[in-house]
Design a protein around this motif. Structure first.
Motif: not given
Length: 181
Positions: A95-101, A111-115, A135-140, A150-155
């Motif tokens: 996105t503008k300033g973020e890389q989503i893994d 949507t699982n945002l996996c970090e 910031n990543k959650l807002a972008e997604v 949107v759920h944040l998942t740590l891998v």
């Protein structure tokens, strides 16, 4: 590009929005190693690996390699999250300033945002990293349909260290989960 993809040197990730450009990721471990440590390098230090092991460059390479491992073990991630039976598309996102893994866009409107975090011990979130995750959650949330949660998942290699910032993570997957039969 098609030949490189067919030979599993690169992987194409389709954008979330139809008007975005595809993202290509180098997914061949030897090619990643070669590009990082061999190509155009004139290393003549006989103890290079001992000196390099704790460097920022090695940590970056470990992180990129771990991201590839995560992408290659999507079924294990889905199994750990107990979403194996749910229709699921996976993507990477810049996105503008973020890389989503890794994003798992699920048919159940989640949507699982996996970090992905390669770390030598349980990963601890601090105030600055929490801000980065927010910031990543807002972008997604701007990129997925409004009805999607949107759920944040740590891998990560060894899981999440509980602290006052860890509650931002809704689910986690460890390296043991990735390699569980």
């Amino acid at each position: 590009m098609e030949d490189l993809e067919l030979c599993n040197f690169i992987t194409e990730y389709r954008p979330i929005k139809n008007n975005g450009a595809a993202v290509y990721r180098l997914t061949d471990f030897f090619a990643l190693f070669y590009m990082r440590f061999v190509a155009d390098k004139k290393i003549n230090d006989p103890a290079f690996w001992s000196h390099y092991i704790n460097s920022h460059g090695n940590n970056t390479w470990n992180g990129l390699s771990f991201e590839i491992v995560c992408h290659l073990h999507l079924e294990q991630i889905k199994k750990t999250l107990q979403i194996g039976a749910v229709l699921c598309n996976h993507q990477s996102l810049r996105t503008k300033g973020e890389q989503i893994d890794l994003l798992l866009n699920r048919g159940d409107h989640v949507t699982n945002l996996c970090e992905a975090k390669f770390y030598s011990m349980p990963f601890a979130i601090d105030a600055q990293y929490e801000k980065n995750l927010l910031n990543k959650l807002a972008e997604v949330k701007e990129c997925v349909p409004a009805r999607n949660a949107v759920h944040l998942t740590l891998v990560s290699t060894y899981g999440l260290k509980p602290n006052k910032y860890s509650s931002i993570v809704q689910s986690q997957v460890t390296m043991d989960d990735l390699f569980d039969n």
